[in-house]
Design an enzyme around this catalytic site. Structure first.
Site, PDB file in Angstrom:
ATOM      1  N   ASP A 150       0.825  -1.208   0.000  1.00  0.00           N
ATOM      2  CA  ASP A 150       0.000   0.000   0.000  1.00  0.00           C
ATOM      3  C   ASP A 150       0.858   1.257   0.000  1.00  0.00           C
ATOM      4  OD1 ASP A 150      -1.812   2.034   0.410  1.00  0.00           O
ATOM      5  OD2 ASP A 150      -3.001   0.916   1.861  1.00  0.00           O
ATOM      6  N   ASP A 160      -1.667   5.958  -6.474  1.00  0.00           N
ATOM      7  CA  ASP A 160      -2.019   5.033  -5.392  1.00  0.00           C
ATOM      8  C   ASP A 160      -2.037   3.595  -5.895  1.00  0.00           C
ATOM      9  OD1 ASP A 160      -3.043   4.200  -2.847  1.00  0.00           O
ATOM     10  OD2 ASP A 160      -5.031   4.077  -3.756  1.00  0.00           O
TER      11      ASP A 160
END
Ligand code: NAG
Ligand code: NAG
Length: 435
Positions: A113, A315
Site C-alpha cells: 500500500d 495510489d
C-alpha cells in the site's frame, strides 16, 4: 558419463521448471531486493478464489470498493494529523508481496500500500483473524515497543497516559466496517534477500468486521513509519513497482527496492509533498488529452493545494482512476464524442461502447509537469466478459466527501514501471511488460 549427463539433464529440467514457476520463491529475479508482486486474487496468492471468475467481474467487484478508499484518501486532507491515527479508515489493497517476519522468518502475504506508512500483521492468539498468523514466541528477535516511544504516539494519534509504563496498544478502523486492535512491536523484516532489523509494526490481537487484509499490510508511503523511512540507508529512498496486467493468469509483477536495477532512462515528474498528508505521493497533473484534444478543465480543479488536500496522487490500492466529478465529466464527454455509436454502462463504468469500435478509440494522455503518460489501450479500456463491450475504465470520485483529490489507480498503472525516488523527490514512469 551417460549417467552424469542424464543427471545434469534432469537437474537442468528441474531448475528450468523452477525458473518458470513464479509461485516458487519469494525473490522474483536475480536481484537481492526484488520481490514478486501478485494480484490478491492471482494464481500465486493464497487468497485466489478456488474458481476463477472472469477478470472483468473481479475488477468490477473490486472497483466497487474504490469509493470508500477514495473517501479515506480524501477525508484526512486538510487536517493536521499523523499518518495512521486511530479511527482512520483504510481500504483494501489489491496486490500482495511475500514478506518474512522474525528469526527464523515467518512467511506472510502482505498487501502493498503506497498510501499508508505503517505495517501490521495478524499475530498468534488474535481473535477473529484468519489462520495464518505471525507467532512472536517463535522469533528470537521479537520485541514490543513501550508506550513512551515516539512511534507509539504516531500510531495511536495521541500519547499514552503519562505515568503508565506499558505496551503500546492501538485500535484502528479499516474499510468502514472493520477495526483491529494491535500492539506496536518490532522484529526483523525480510524482503527477498534483505533484512530490515527492528522494524516497527502493529501485531494484531483482535479484529472485528471482515475487511482487514488477512495477512497484513506493508506500508510503502513516504511518512516516518514507512518501509523507506525505517530501512535507513538500505534502499536510499528509492523503490519501483510494475503491476501485472489484470488479465494475466499468474498476475506476477515486481517490487524493486533500492537504486540497483532501476531503469536508467525514465521520464520523471516532481513529487509534491503535503505536510498534512505526509504518506501520499502527490504529483502535478496539469491536463488530460483525449486523442488530439486537450480536455478543457479549469486549472484549479487539478491544482495542488496542501491546505485543502486538492491535487493528484498515485495510489496502489485504488482499482480504477478517479477524477473529481467535473474533470471526469469533461474527459468522458470528449471520449464519447470521439467514439462512434451508442453509449451504455457496466458496473462503475458509464462509458461503454461496442467493442468493434476499439480500433478507433482515442489515445488518452495524462500530462504531468515534465512528463506525458500516453496510456496503452489496455490501461484505458476494460472489456465485458462476453467481449462485446469496451468501457472507459475510469470514474468520478465520490461526491459525498471532501471531493478534491484525483487518484491515479492500478488499472492505469499496469505494465508500467513506476519509480518512487524520494531522494530526488521525483516519480518516474516507463513502459515495461512485467507479466
Ligand atoms: C476499536 O474501538 C472501537 C470503538 O471504541 C470498538 O467498537 C471496536 O470493537 C474496537 N476494535 C477492536 C478490535 O477491539
Ligand atoms: C503545476 O503545473 C502548473 C502548470 O504548469 C503550474 O502553474 C503549477 O505551478 C504547478 N504546481 C506545482 C505545485 O508545481
Amino acid at each position: 558419463m551417460a549417467l552424469s549427463t542424464t543427471f545434469l539433464f534432469i537437474s537442468l529440467l528441474i531448475s528450468t521448471a523452477q525458473a518458470f514457476d513464479p509461485c516458487a520463491s519469494s525473490a522474483s529475479g536475480s536481484e537481492n531486493s526484488e520481490l514478486s508482486v501478485m494480484h490478491i486474487y492471482g494464481k500465486c496468492s493464497p487468497f485466489a478464489p478456488p474458481k476463477r471468475e472472469s477478470w472483468v467481474d473481479t475488477v468490477i467487484n473490486m472497483a466497487a470498493k474504490d469509493p470508500s478508499r477514495v473517501s479515506y484518501l480524501s477525508s484526512l486532507v486538510g487536517k493536521t494529523s499523523v499518518p495512521i491515527a486511530s479511527g482512520q479508515q483504510l481500504n483494501i489493497g489489491n496486490y500482495v508481496v511475500r514478506a518474512k517476519i522474525g528469526t527464523p522468518g515467518q512467511l506472510m502475504f502482505m498487501v502493498m500500500d503506497t498510501s499508508n506508512d505503517a505495517a501490521w500483521v495478524p499475530c498468534a492468539g488474535c481473535a477473529g483473524c484468519s489462520p495464518t498468523v505471525f507467532t512472536p514466541t517463535m522469533s528470537s528477535t521479537y520485541g514490543s515497543l513501550d508506550c513512551k516511544m515516539a512511534q507509539c504516539t504516531q500510531v495511536r494519534g495521541q500519547a499514552c497516559p503519562a505515568d503508565v509504563a506499558s505496551a503500546c496498544f492501538f485500535n484502528q478502523s479499516y474499510g468502514g466496517d472493520s477495526s483491529f486492535l494491535a500492539t506496536l512491536s518490532q522484529d526483523s523484516l525480510r524482503l527477498a534477500l534483505d533484512i530490515v532489523p527492528n522494524y516497527a509494526f502493529g501485531c494484531i490481537n483482535a479484529v472485528s468486521g471482515g475487511s482487514v487484509p488477512p495477512q497484513g499490510l506493508l506500508g510503502l508511503g513516504r511518512g516516518s513509519m514507512s518501509l523507506l523511512s525505517q530501512s535507513g540507508s538500505l534502499y536510499s529512498g528509492v523503490f519501483s513497482y510494475c503491476l501485472p496486467s489484470f488479465k494475466s493468469y499468474y498476475f506476477s509483477g515486481s517490487l524493486k527496492l533500492g537504486p540497483m536495477g532501476q531503469p536508467k532512462n525514465i521520464k520523471t515528474t516532481p513529487l509534491l509533498h503535503n505536510p498534512h498528508r505526509p504518506s501520499l505521493y502527490y504529483v502535478n497533473l496539469t491536463g488530460i488529452s483525449v486523442g488530439k484534444v486537450l480536455v478543457p478543465v479549469a486549472p484549479e480543479l487539478l491544482a495542488f493545494d496542501p491546505n485543502t488536500g486538492a491535487g493528484t496522487v498515485i495510489d496502489s490500492g485504488t482499482v480504477i482512476t478517479r477524477f473529481v466529478e467535473p474533470v471526469y465529466m469533461a474527459i468522458r464527454d470528449e471520449f464519447r464524442k470521439q467514439v462512434n455509436g451508442a453509449i451504455t454502462s457496466l458496473g462503475a463504468f458509464d462509458t461503454c461502447f461496442t467493442a468493434t469500435n476499439v480500433d478507433i478509440t482515442p489515445v488518452m494522455t495524462l500530462h504531468f509537469t515534465g512528463m506525458d503518460l500516453k496510456l496503452p489501450t489496455e490501461n484505458t479500456l476494460i472489456h465485458s466478459s462476453s467481449g462485446s463491450l469496451a468501457c472507459l475504465a475510469m470514474a468520478a470520485a465520490p461526491t459525498n466527501v471532501n471531493s478534491v483529490l484525483n487518484v491515479i489507480a492500478n488499472l492505469q498503472q499496469q505494465n508500467l514501471r513506476i519509480l518512487f525516488d524520494l531522494t530526488n523527490s521525483r516519480l518516474g514512469i516507463a513502459r515495461e511488460l512485467c507479466n
